[in-house]
Every structure is written in C-alpha cells, then in structure tokens.
Write a protein that holds these residues in place. Structure first.
Motif, PDB file in Angstrom:
ATOM      1  N   VAL A   1       0.850  -1.491   0.071  1.00  0.00           N
ATOM      2  CA  VAL A   1      -0.125   0.076   0.027  1.00  0.00           C
ATOM      3  C   VAL A   1       0.870   1.388  -0.140  1.00  0.00           C
ATOM      4  O   VAL A   1       0.544   2.186  -0.536  1.00  0.00           O
ATOM      5  CB  VAL A   1      -0.804  -0.114   1.077  1.00  0.00           C
ATOM      6  CG1 VAL A   1      -0.126   0.262   2.441  1.00  0.00           C
ATOM      7  CG2 VAL A   1      -1.847   0.777   1.004  1.00  0.00           C
ATOM      8  N   GLN A   2       1.990   1.334   0.667  1.00  0.00           N
ATOM      9  CA  GLN A   2       2.997   2.333   0.666  1.00  0.00           C
ATOM     10  C   GLN A   2       3.446   2.671  -0.709  1.00  0.00           C
ATOM     11  O   GLN A   2       3.540   3.737  -1.333  1.00  0.00           O
ATOM     12  CB  GLN A   2       4.007   2.058   1.508  1.00  0.00           C
ATOM     13  CG  GLN A   2       3.562   2.206   3.129  1.00  0.00           C
ATOM     14  CD  GLN A   2       4.813   1.940   4.108  1.00  0.00           C
ATOM     15  OE1 GLN A   2       5.792   1.374   3.726  1.00  0.00           O
ATOM     16  NE2 GLN A   2       4.533   2.215   5.307  1.00  0.00           N
ATOM     17  N   THR A   3       3.805   1.406  -1.536  1.00  0.00           N
ATOM     18  CA  THR A   3       4.298   1.682  -2.790  1.00  0.00           C
ATOM     19  C   THR A   3       3.518   2.499  -3.844  1.00  0.00           C
ATOM     20  O   THR A   3       3.420   3.233  -4.415  1.00  0.00           O
ATOM     21  CB  THR A   3       4.659   0.138  -3.441  1.00  0.00           C
ATOM     22  OG1 THR A   3       5.870  -0.233  -2.468  1.00  0.00           O
ATOM     23  CG2 THR A   3       5.206   0.503  -4.825  1.00  0.00           C
ATOM     24  N   ALA A   4       1.858   1.558  -3.826  1.00  0.00           N
ATOM     25  CA  ALA A   4       0.983   2.254  -4.389  1.00  0.00           C
ATOM     26  C   ALA A   4       0.689   4.176  -3.927  1.00  0.00           C
ATOM     27  O   ALA A   4       0.386   4.683  -4.886  1.00  0.00           O
ATOM     28  CB  ALA A   4      -0.339   1.581  -4.199  1.00  0.00           C
ATOM     29  N   SER A   5       0.793   4.117  -2.729  1.00  0.00           N
ATOM     30  CA  SER A   5       0.542   5.576  -2.279  1.00  0.00           C
ATOM     31  C   SER A   5       1.503   6.531  -2.742  1.00  0.00           C
ATOM     32  O   SER A   5       1.225   7.586  -3.204  1.00  0.00           O
ATOM     33  CB  SER A   5       0.272   5.495  -0.831  1.00  0.00           C
ATOM     34  OG  SER A   5      -0.588   4.981  -0.328  1.00  0.00           O
ATOM     35  N   VAL A   6       2.755   5.959  -2.715  1.00  0.00           N
ATOM     36  CA  VAL A   6       3.789   6.991  -3.595  1.00  0.00           C
ATOM     37  C   VAL A   6       3.622   7.188  -4.969  1.00  0.00           C
ATOM     38  O   VAL A   6       3.751   8.160  -5.382  1.00  0.00           O
ATOM     39  CB  VAL A   6       5.201   6.312  -3.255  1.00  0.00           C
ATOM     40  CG1 VAL A   6       6.399   6.855  -3.855  1.00  0.00           C
ATOM     41  CG2 VAL A   6       5.593   6.199  -1.808  1.00  0.00           C
ATOM     42  N   LEU A   7       3.294   5.954  -5.698  1.00  0.00           N
ATOM     43  CA  LEU A   7       2.855   6.286  -7.032  1.00  0.00           C
ATOM     44  C   LEU A   7       1.681   7.142  -7.465  1.00  0.00           C
ATOM     45  O   LEU A   7       1.854   8.110  -8.234  1.00  0.00           O
ATOM     46  CB  LEU A   7       2.554   4.680  -7.654  1.00  0.00           C
ATOM     47  CG  LEU A   7       3.723   3.798  -7.923  1.00  0.00           C
ATOM     48  CD1 LEU A   7       2.820   2.403  -8.451  1.00  0.00           C
ATOM     49  CD2 LEU A   7       4.401   4.342  -9.239  1.00  0.00           C
ATOM     50  N   VAL A   8       0.607   7.174  -6.570  1.00  0.00           N
ATOM     51  CA  VAL A   8      -0.284   8.077  -6.576  1.00  0.00           C
ATOM     52  C   VAL A   8       0.232   9.335  -6.315  1.00  0.00           C
ATOM     53  O   VAL A   8      -0.374  10.368  -7.029  1.00  0.00           O
ATOM     54  CB  VAL A   8      -1.587   7.487  -5.411  1.00  0.00           C
ATOM     55  CG1 VAL A   8      -2.712   8.574  -5.460  1.00  0.00           C
ATOM     56  CG2 VAL A   8      -2.161   6.401  -5.856  1.00  0.00           C
ATOM     57  N   ALA A   9       0.950   9.724  -5.183  1.00  0.00           N
ATOM     58  CA  ALA A   9       1.452  10.942  -4.719  1.00  0.00           C
ATOM     59  C   ALA A   9       2.116  11.628  -5.936  1.00  0.00           C
ATOM     60  O   ALA A   9       2.132  12.656  -6.315  1.00  0.00           O
ATOM     61  CB  ALA A   9       1.978  10.974  -3.605  1.00  0.00           C
ATOM     62  N   VAL A  10       3.227  10.965  -6.438  1.00  0.00           N
ATOM     63  CA  VAL A  10       4.076  11.256  -7.499  1.00  0.00           C
ATOM     64  C   VAL A  10       3.476  11.866  -8.812  1.00  0.00           C
ATOM     65  O   VAL A  10       3.440  12.643  -9.350  1.00  0.00           O
ATOM     66  CB  VAL A  10       5.115  10.264  -7.887  1.00  0.00           C
ATOM     67  CG1 VAL A  10       5.837  10.431  -9.026  1.00  0.00           C
ATOM     68  CG2 VAL A  10       6.036   9.793  -6.744  1.00  0.00           C
ATOM     69  N   CYS A  11       2.331  10.789  -9.159  1.00  0.00           N
ATOM     70  CA  CYS A  11       1.624  11.297 -10.570  1.00  0.00           C
ATOM     71  C   CYS A  11       0.574  12.442 -10.355  1.00  0.00           C
ATOM     72  O   CYS A  11       0.387  13.145 -11.239  1.00  0.00           O
ATOM     73  CB  CYS A  11       0.648   9.904 -10.952  1.00  0.00           C
ATOM     74  SG  CYS A  11       1.781   8.354 -11.493  1.00  0.00           S
ATOM     75  N   THR A  12       0.125  12.507  -9.031  1.00  0.00           N
ATOM     76  CA  THR A  12      -0.751  14.060  -8.683  1.00  0.00           C
ATOM     77  C   THR A  12       0.088  14.858  -8.863  1.00  0.00           C
ATOM     78  O   THR A  12      -0.351  15.833  -9.488  1.00  0.00           O
ATOM     79  CB  THR A  12      -1.475  13.375  -7.429  1.00  0.00           C
ATOM     80  OG1 THR A  12      -2.181  12.381  -7.296  1.00  0.00           O
ATOM     81  CG2 THR A  12      -2.174  14.686  -7.163  1.00  0.00           C
ATOM     82  N   PHE A  13       1.347  15.014  -8.335  1.00  0.00           N
ATOM     83  CA  PHE A  13       2.269  15.984  -8.289  1.00  0.00           C
ATOM     84  C   PHE A  13       2.559  16.314  -9.658  1.00  0.00           C
ATOM     85  O   PHE A  13       2.660  17.621  -9.915  1.00  0.00           O
ATOM     86  CB  PHE A  13       3.459  15.843  -7.473  1.00  0.00           C
ATOM     87  CG  PHE A  13       4.719  16.718  -7.294  1.00  0.00           C
ATOM     88  CD1 PHE A  13       4.261  17.701  -6.670  1.00  0.00           C
ATOM     89  CD2 PHE A  13       5.776  16.667  -7.979  1.00  0.00           C
ATOM     90  CE1 PHE A  13       5.312  18.899  -6.570  1.00  0.00           C
ATOM     91  CE2 PHE A  13       6.519  17.747  -7.974  1.00  0.00           C
ATOM     92  CZ  PHE A  13       6.384  18.955  -7.124  1.00  0.00           C
ATOM     93  N   ILE A  14       2.848  15.380 -10.354  1.00  0.00           N
ATOM     94  CA  ILE A  14       2.965  15.801 -12.079  1.00  0.00           C
ATOM     95  C   ILE A  14       1.923  16.365 -12.507  1.00  0.00           C
ATOM     96  O   ILE A  14       2.043  17.330 -13.285  1.00  0.00           O
ATOM     97  CB  ILE A  14       3.503  14.237 -12.802  1.00  0.00           C
ATOM     98  CG1 ILE A  14       4.879  13.737 -11.945  1.00  0.00           C
ATOM     99  CG2 ILE A  14       3.699  14.264 -14.269  1.00  0.00           C
ATOM    100  CD1 ILE A  14       5.386  12.554 -12.642  1.00  0.00           C
ATOM    101  N   ALA A  15       0.830  15.821 -12.078  1.00  0.00           N
ATOM    102  CA  ALA A  15      -0.143  16.384 -12.983  1.00  0.00           C
ATOM    103  C   ALA A  15      -0.401  17.904 -12.470  1.00  0.00           C
ATOM    104  O   ALA A  15      -0.922  19.072 -13.445  1.00  0.00           O
ATOM    105  CB  ALA A  15      -1.507  15.659 -12.630  1.00  0.00           C
ATOM    106  N   VAL A  16      -0.186  18.404 -11.241  1.00  0.00           N
ATOM    107  CA  VAL A  16      -0.326  19.864 -10.931  1.00  0.00           C
ATOM    108  C   VAL A  16       0.737  20.492 -11.378  1.00  0.00           C
ATOM    109  O   VAL A  16       0.550  21.856 -11.643  1.00  0.00           O
ATOM    110  CB  VAL A  16      -0.352  19.672  -9.110  1.00  0.00           C
ATOM    111  CG1 VAL A  16      -0.344  20.909  -8.559  1.00  0.00           C
ATOM    112  CG2 VAL A  16      -1.424  18.955  -8.661  1.00  0.00           C
ATOM    113  N   ILE A  17       1.967  20.153 -11.442  1.00  0.00           N
ATOM    114  CA  ILE A  17       3.070  21.232 -11.777  1.00  0.00           C
ATOM    115  C   ILE A  17       3.281  21.203 -13.554  1.00  0.00           C
ATOM    116  O   ILE A  17       3.990  22.156 -14.009  1.00  0.00           O
ATOM    117  CB  ILE A  17       4.339  20.707 -11.101  1.00  0.00           C
ATOM    118  CG1 ILE A  17       4.891  19.498 -11.731  1.00  0.00           C
ATOM    119  CG2 ILE A  17       4.170  20.811  -9.564  1.00  0.00           C
ATOM    120  CD1 ILE A  17       6.232  18.979 -11.084  1.00  0.00           C
TER     121      ILE A  17
END
Length: 529
Positions: free
Chosen positions: A358-374
């Motif tokens: 779940v930590q691996t998946a959460s990091v993936l979600v956070a990274v992709c969300t950050f990319i979308a924002v910036i």
C-alpha cells in the motif's frame, strides 16, 4: 493529524478546486457549439419545438429542455452564463461524487478513502483534456455526472435489500436522461443493463425482476423524447444522421479533420494525461502480479468501471471526425477505477501486516498527482505546443479573475448583445452565425441560422424539401431568405482565418450606407439606417 483536521483541509481544497472550475468556465472564449446548444434552449423557452421548428444537429433534446426550464425559472436572458453555470455545477458534483465513491469503496478506512479520492479529483481536474472540455455550455458535463452518479448508486446498492428497487430505477432514469442528451451514451446504458442481468440470482425470472425497475424508469424518461421525435420524424432523422454525415464530409473536403491515431497519441502523451495512464498501468500490473495473494472475492465494480472507461474510449473513436474533447470523457472513470486496485492492496496489507504494497501504491499516486499539478498544458488545445506554465499557476490565475465578474466571457457577450440590439432598428432581426449575440440582448434571429455555423456550412447539400423541413439555409441559399426578410443588422467576424469565406453571403447583405461598429475583442456589426 486527526480525522477532523484532515476533513477540514479536504473541504478547503475542494472549495478552491470548485472556484478553479468556475474560473475555467468563465474565462473560456465562446465556443461555436455553444451557439447551437444555448440557442436551441432559448427557442424551446419561447415555445418552439426542437427538430420541428428549428434544427439541432447530432444531439438529443433533454439538454436544451433543461436549460430552457432554467431560463424560464430565473427569467433571465443571460443564456450563456446559465448554460455554463449548469456545466460548472455538474463538474463540481462530479468532483464530490469521485470523493464519495472512494469513501464508499474504503468503508473501513474513511480517511484514507477521502485522501485518495481527493488525489483522484486532482488527477481528473488537472488533466489537460478535461480542462479543455469542461465548463462550456454543452451537454458533456451533464452526461458525465449522470453516468458517475449511476456508478456510485450501483456500487453502493445492496442488491439483496428491498431498497434496491428505487436505486435501480434511479440508475435507469439517469442513464436514459443522459442518452437523450448524447445518443452514444446508449452503449453505456446497455452496459449497466447487462451488469444488472449478470448479478447473482436464483433464476432467470429473478434476474429480470431485478432489472424491471431499470426498464420502467427508462420507459418513463423516454416518453417525452419519443413524443418530440414523432412530431417531426424526418426532421429528426436529418438532424441526427444526414446533417452530421454531410458535415463530416465537408470537414474532410477542406482538410479540417484530425488523424485519429495522431490526435489520440497527442492527447494521451500530455503530461497530465500521461501521469494518469502510467499510474493506471502500474497499479494494474501490481494487482496482476499479486493476484494470488490478493484473493479478490468480488471484482464486479472494478470490471464495470474498467468497461465504462473502455466504452467511452470507443465512443470517442466512433464519429467520422474526432475531436480532442471526446477523450476527456473517459478520464473521470479512469480516476475512479484506481480506487479498486488501491483497495485490494490495502486489504492485502491489513491481512498480511506488511505495509509495503500500500505504501508503494500511495507513493505512485502522490508522484503522479504532483506531476499533474506542476506540469504545463492547461488552457491549450492538445495539438498546440506547451506554454510551459505550470497547471497550478494557470488555475490560480483563473481564480483571481473571478474577482472581476465584468471580465467574465458570458457577461462580456451579454453586454455586446445588449448594445447591438439597442442600436438595431425594428424589427431587430439580426443576421449572424453567432445567434447568442442577438438573443441575449432581446433581438430576433433567422431560424435558418439557429445552429450557428454548424449546419449553415453544409445546408446547401440538402434538398430544398430537406432544408424546408429542417429550417436551414446555406451559403448559396441564404440570399433567398434575406430577400424575404431583410436584416436590421449584420454581425461579422465570427468565422476567422481560413473560414472567413463563409461570411461572404452575410457581407453581401450589408449596404453602403450602413453604420459600422467594431467591438473590442469582439465582432464587427453593421446597422441598417
């Protein structure tokens, strides 16, 4: 961080995102399609019947009925503003539905579900295709809301309880309402119906009993559209089939169509969209690799949302001419589909005591969300080069423009329309390919141009009888209409660039002694003396 503080922060972020949705809508230039959508609603509010009394190409009648009802209820002539606010409200509700669906999926972990739902909302809202398509006064936003609501009802329904009946009926009503806005949504409605029939049941009779409320609600919502169609069946066929076919041919002839493969690749490789695609693929691969450990008991909800995403991609590819906004429709369902792999991984972590999945998946979600924002790309057509302005900065700029309502595009159009109508002599019959510029100020339009430039471009390819049935005119036949009903004013400058030739018949109606007025960042208008 306590759950209460988390929820407060989520609510504040959702409020900011809601303002961003409104800012996006109010700063968009007026779209060509909006002229037809809003004008159709205005004419219905005046008591005219769609298809029989005016043309309305490619679309079904519920969206103009909805907008016409709002025009009448509020007694306003701010037609574009109301139409766009409807779309904004639908987009905000879709945003809340996405969070609600995640909370529904993560029943035992509401805080985690809320945060992941918020990440899904950001991935949806910062997608460049969604940003490009959302907020216009057309029917995409309402259709998406109806389907998302239907999915939420489906996954939250206990099909073993009696309360399932009204929920199933609501799903049928929502999907039929959406289908009677955009006919291609019928494929989605069929998908839901098949899923209902596939639910576990004691017998075939029980399966159809479960689906009966869906069918009854569908039949009920269909009554009015069917009645409208029966009043002008041939005009309906021409608007739904022949005119779109001719329009597609015309676009191919003048080389204004995109290569479907090139457009799809250009859209999917925009950073905001690519981040979502990569995240979806990564989570699917993780679930596939761990499928034996996951012990998935019920994958029905994941199957449905995956099929919804695939169906909307197929729908985007069906028309002979493909536009980038079609690829925005699958996005909310892609973001929703992420909920179920994340749920399966969380359940595995709970069962095994290991948090690495779940930590691996959460990091993936956070990274992709950050990319979308910036990442850059908001506010641009997918085929345009990037402006290298971060998406969050674009969003904040739009929110700041909300402080000056006079600069909102619908308000600006309304002011211009009022000025045009005030200067035009009686009977204030205004010749234009942008009918809202006449209608918002209280002016009259030619019914033959009620769809704006869309049908005007190809109307000459219809037979005289077909033009009479559809109340249309083209470049070669417009002069006949003008000879019978001379205009009080002519609005030019709507078609630009390589399409300016379309306004030649309108320009020919202008006499030498007519007064001319150029509006800043707007049209050129000629007034009869």
């Amino acid at each position: 961080m306590s759950a209460r503080i988390t929820y407060i922060l989520v609510v504040l972020i959702l409020v900011v995102l809601s303002l961003a949705i409104l800012g996006n809508s109010m700063t968009k230039p007026v779209g060509r399609d909006e002229q037809m959508y809003c004008t159709g609603a205005v004419l219905m509010a005046q008591g005219k019947m769609i298809y029989r009394d005016f043309s309305y190409a490619s679309q079904m009648p519920y969206h103009p009925l909805l907008c016409a009802a709002l025009f009448r209820v509020f007694g306003t002539t701010h037609y574009l503003l109301v139409g766009r606010l409807v779309s904004c409200m639908c987009d905000i509700l879709v945003m809340l539905c996405i969070v609600g669906i995640y909370r529904c999926a993560f029943k035992s972990a509401a805080v985690a579900g809320t945060l992941l739902g918020l990440a899904a909302v950001v991935l949806w809202l910062f997608n460049p295709l969604v940003d490009y398509a959302n907020g216009y006064a057309w029917n995409h936003d309402v259709v998406i809301l109806c389907v998302v609501l239907s999915f939420w009802l489906f996954i939250s329904t206990d099909f073993g309880q009696k309360t399932k009946l009204w929920r199933i009926a609501a799903i049928g009503a929502l999907l039929t309402f959406a289908t009677c806005m955009r006919i291609t949504t019928a494929l989605v409605e069929l998908l839901f119906f098949v899923m209902l029939l596939s639910l576990p049941a004691e017998s075939i009779k029980q399966r159809f009993k479960t689906a009966l409320p869906f069918l009854l609600a569908t039949a009920l919502v269909l009554i009015w559209p069917v009645w409208v169609i029966t009043r002008a069946p041939r005009a309906f066929f021409l608007n739904m089939v022949k005119i779109p076919m001719l329009y597609g041919q015309w676009l191919h002839e003048i080389s204004m169509v995109h290569n479907k493969a090139a457009l799809t690749i250009a859209c999917l490789t925009r950073p905001g969209y690519l981040a979502l695609v990569v995240l979806t693929i990564c989570l699917c691969l993780i679930v596939l690799c761990l499928r034996r450990k996951l012990k998935i008991v019920n994958s029905r909800n994941l199957l449905l949302v995956a099929l919804l995403s695939a169906t909307f991609f197929i729908i985007a590819l069906i028309p002979p001419t493909m536009w980038s906004q079609y690829l925005a429709i699958p996005v909310p369902f892609l973001t929703i589909s992420l909920a179920f792999p994340l749920l399966y991984l969380r359940e595995l972590s709970t069962r095994t005591g290991s948090k690495k999945y779940v930590q691996t998946a959460s990091v993936l979600v956070a990274v992709c969300t950050f990319i979308a924002v910036i990442s850059p790309g908001l506010g641009l057509h997918p085929m345009q080069p990037s402006n290298y302005v971060s998406s969050y900065r674009t969003m904040l700029g739009r929110i700041s423009k909300l402080l000056d309502p006079q600069s909102w595009e619908p308000i600006r159009l309304h002011k211009i329309s009022q000025d045009i109508t005030e200067k035009a002599k009686e009977p204030k019959l205004i010749l234009t390919l942008a009918p809202l510029l006449a209608l918002e100020g209280g002016g009259r339009i030619y019914p033959e141009l009620s769809a704006g430039a869309i049908i005007y471009r190809t109307a000459d390819s219809l037979s005289p009888d077909e033009r009479r049935l559809t109340h249309t005119a083209g470049q070669k036949t417009l002069a006949e209409v003008l000879n019978e009903k001379p205009p009080s004013a002519v609005i030019l400058g709507i078609e630009r660039g390589r399409l300016t030739f379309l306004e030649a018949p309108l320009q020919a109606a202008v006499k030498a002694d007519w007064e001319r007025k150029n509006y800043e960042y707007g049209p050129t208008v000629y007034f009869a003396p």
